[in-house]
Design a protein around this motif. Structure first.
Motif, PDB file in Angstrom:
ATOM      1  N   UNK A 142       6.041  21.638  45.402  1.00 44.99           N
ATOM      2  CA  UNK A 142       5.805  22.746  44.474  1.00 44.99           C
ATOM      3  C   UNK A 142       4.369  22.629  43.997  1.00 44.99           C
ATOM      4  N   UNK A 143       3.499  23.412  44.580  1.00 47.35           N
ATOM      5  CA  UNK A 143       2.074  23.329  44.266  1.00 47.35           C
ATOM      6  C   UNK A 143       1.585  24.553  43.513  1.00 47.35           C
ATOM      7  N   UNK A 144       1.936  25.752  44.003  1.00 50.86           N
ATOM      8  CA  UNK A 144       1.310  26.965  43.498  1.00 50.86           C
ATOM      9  C   UNK A 144       1.978  27.477  42.227  1.00 50.86           C
TER      10      UNK A 144
ATOM     11  N   UNK B 181      -1.448  25.253  35.386  1.00 46.22           N
ATOM     12  CA  UNK B 181      -1.330  24.937  33.957  1.00 46.22           C
ATOM     13  C   UNK B 181      -0.248  23.898  33.671  1.00 46.22           C
ATOM     14  N   UNK B 182       0.546  23.536  34.665  1.00 48.81           N
ATOM     15  CA  UNK B 182       1.566  22.513  34.453  1.00 48.81           C
ATOM     16  C   UNK B 182       0.899  21.221  33.983  1.00 48.81           C
TER      17      UNK B 182
ATOM     18  N   UNK C 103       5.433  25.554  35.072  1.00 47.22           N
ATOM     19  CA  UNK C 103       6.178  26.392  36.007  1.00 47.22           C
ATOM     20  C   UNK C 103       5.545  26.295  37.384  1.00 47.22           C
ATOM     21  N   UNK C 104       6.341  26.629  38.405  1.00 42.84           N
ATOM     22  CA  UNK C 104       5.838  26.717  39.773  1.00 42.84           C
ATOM     23  C   UNK C 104       6.351  28.016  40.387  1.00 42.84           C
TER      24      UNK C 104
ATOM     25  N   UNK D  81      12.083  29.174  45.659  1.00 38.67           N
ATOM     26  CA  UNK D  81      12.442  29.470  44.272  1.00 38.67           C
ATOM     27  C   UNK D  81      11.239  29.404  43.343  1.00 38.67           C
ATOM     28  N   UNK D  82      11.434  29.958  42.165  1.00 37.60           N
ATOM     29  CA  UNK D  82      10.554  29.725  41.032  1.00 37.60           C
ATOM     30  C   UNK D  82      11.261  28.719  40.125  1.00 37.60           C
ATOM     31  N   UNK D  83      10.510  27.749  39.633  1.00 34.33           N
ATOM     32  CA  UNK D  83      11.138  26.714  38.811  1.00 34.33           C
ATOM     33  C   UNK D  83      10.350  26.486  37.534  1.00 34.33           C
ATOM     34  N   UNK D  84      11.041  25.967  36.517  1.00 36.30           N
ATOM     35  CA  UNK D  84      10.431  25.549  35.272  1.00 36.30           C
ATOM     36  C   UNK D  84      10.701  24.062  35.073  1.00 36.30           C
TER      37      UNK D  84
END
Length: 562
Positions: free
Chosen positions: A188-190, A202-203, A218-219, A285-288
């Protein structure tokens, strides 16, 4: 009144349709692949590759591929009692496919048993599985690609995780990694505001008293969220101020387990699954992350340097994936045209169709030759010249072959006519699948700029690349002239300022790719194949569309290899 039932429905008789393409050994029927495996020192792998070819060609494996792409992953945020679980449910067919790929070492066999040809054998296995079902190859690829990042930058994590990665066991459940027969990895990079510009991430990561880190952020794209571990980039350092973020100076790389060693589920909140054009069997997926536990990989602030080898390896697997798609497209197109007649002759015997099919086969063979040559350059016995060559050639091949994939799939689809446009045949699925390899791990501009970066920062890679092409010097006047033009373009490029060089990046990358493919075919393929490819791609009468092959082309010699 009595009615007489018809004795039969003669209009329901099916004829002039190709029979099911099942129980075809996808290895032994692919002559360019078989020859390439032997040429690049992996002849020792022939028995297992033949076994894989038979497996993926079975009707049951193909049906599993269809099920995995039609009954797609389903996200469950909570269980029936209201507990947050963040699970993705797959059809059992997906688990059977990915389990078979792991069992045959399509993920990490080249690392687990390094020797000359190990990456060639692994590439061949990976491509056969991806030919029939491409979606599962995403976590298979990332599992392969994470190894060098861990091995080079984190001895302690390597000692714990590498044996798990090398295992050929698979269990799709979320469980403590030490309790599973093997593990898979994602990344999960972007992020939504940055995309390829990971410096804009910003993570944030804050170190804990026990040496672990807590990640919050977030990713935008997290591939394969049910994997056992992930490499994730996050900002560290005092404040990770905007200026630091712009330079990438505060980005660090972390290994984030999906489930902690004690069985506790790490905080890994899936927001939604991406509704993608293709790649339907694979969950993206999008993850938090919110206080999510991670382990530092490499030095703080050196995250891009740490993860770059993983990126490079996944880019190489994109080349394999596009090549696998070309093989599937050619195989399906030839099966149909060899088994269907129109206007008084079998389709493949109609000159216009013969030319198209042969041209598609040439593209597939050129991609196969390139993929296997790159695979050999990644073996453990690679010297400095080989490493310099692969640095530039991987980017060049990723740019070109992945871009050729979608149009190649479309042309193959057209060979099947209306059948090809239906989801009942796999070519439609392949047409939707091919673009992901061009987008994943750097779309066209990103890769073309990486070609420029390699030439500028590692000039030895240009010399190694040119030396590789020169091995075919003198075998073809067309090739020699192309190499001369390519050399002139590279020399001109070196005189331009960075902005002007960007305008030329794509053209130069394409020229280099065609030069590499031409050189490889001249050296390893039959003369009829090499000459037809060069005439169609570099000749004065070359065309933008498939099927414009010169008079005198030995079509039978080309097609008999496929």
């Amino acid at each position: 009144m009595t009615t007489i039932a018809p004795s039969g429905f003669r209009t329901h008789e099916v004829f002039n349709q190709a029979p099911p393409r099942v129980d075809v050994n996808e290895y032994t029927s692919n002559i360019p692949l078989v020859e390439g495996v032997a040429h690049y020192d992996a002849d020792w792998a022939q028995p297992e590759l033949t076994e894989v070819g038979a497996l993926v060609g079975t009707e049951s494996f193909q049906h599993d591929a269809e099920l995995a792409n039609t009954i797609t992953p389903e996200f469950h945020s909570h269980d029936k009692w209201g507990n947050r679980i963040d699970e993705v449910e797959f059809h059992p067919a997906y688990h059977r496919i990915i389990g078979a790929a792991v069992e045959h070492g399509a993920h990490t066999s080249a690392w687990a048993d390094p020797k000359p040809g190990a990456n060639v054998a692994r590439a061949a296995s990976f491509m056969m599985f991806a030919q029939i079902e491409p979606g599962h190859s995403c976590p298979i690829s990332m599992t392969h690609s994470v190894v060098p990042a861990l091995a080079e930058f984190s001895p302690e994590l390597s000692e714990l995780w590498l044996p798990r990665l090398y295992s050929r066991g698979y269990d799709g459940r979320l469980a403590a990694p030490g309790e599973k027969p093997g593990v898979l990895f994602g990344m999960a990079m972007t992020e939504k505001q940055g995309g390829s510009d990971v410096r804009a991430n910003t993570t944030r990561a804050v170190q804990n008293s026990d040496g672990t880190w807590s990640l919050t952020g977030h990713k935008w794209f997290c591939s394969a969220p049910m994997s056992d571990g992930f490499l994730i980039l996050a900002q560290t350092g005092p404040g990770a101020e905007p200026a630091e973020r712009l330079s990438g100076a505060s980005l660090s790389c972390f290994l984030v387990p999906r489930v902690l060693e004690d069985g506790t589920r790490n905080v890994f909140r899936i927001q939604r699954l991406k509704d993608k054009l293709g790649n339907k069997s694979n969950a993206s997926s999008e993850i938090e992350l919110d206080g999510t536990i991670g382990h530092l990989v490499g030095e703080p602030g050196r995250g891009v340097r740490t993860i770059i080898e993983m990126v490079s390896r996944t880019r190489l697997d994109c080349v394999y994936g596009s090549t696998a798609g070309m093989r599937q497209s050619v195989a399906e197109a030839l099966w149909h045209t060899r088994n269907r007649a129109a206007f008084g002759a079998t389709l493949i015997d109609q000159p216009a169709m013969t030319a198209v099919a042969a041209d598609l086969a040439l593209e597939s063979e050129a991609a196969t030759a390139t993929a296997l040559r790159l695979a050999r350059a990644h073996d453990e016995d690679a010297d400095d010249t080989e490493k310099a060559f692969r640095r530039l050639a991987t980017a060049v091949a990723k740019y070109w072959i992945c871009k050729r994939g979608p149009h190649h799939a479309y042309e193959a689809l057209e060979c099947l006519g209306g059948n090809g446009y239906t989801e009942a045949f796999p070519v439609a699925r392949r047409y939707r699948e091919q673009p992901v390899m061009a987008v994943w791990e750097g779309s066209g501009n990103v890769i073309a700029l990486d070609v420029l970066r390699a030439m500028t920062r590692e000039p030895e890679s240009v010399a190694a690349f040119d030396a590789e092409l020169t091995k075919a010097r003198g075998a073809s006047a067309l090739f020699d002239a192309h190499q001369d033009r390519m050399r002139a373009s590279l020399a001109e490029l070196a005189t331009l300022d960075p902005a002007q060089a960007q305008f030329r990046a794509r053209a130069v990358a394409a020229s280099m790719a065609l030069g590499l493919q031409g050189s490889l075919l001249l050296r390893t393929a039959p003369t009829a194949v090499a000459e037809a490819f060069l005439a169609a791609r570099l000749g004065e009468d070359r065309d933008l569309e498939y099927g414009s092959l010169p008079a005198g082309t030995d079509f039978a010699a080309i097609l008999d290899r496929h």
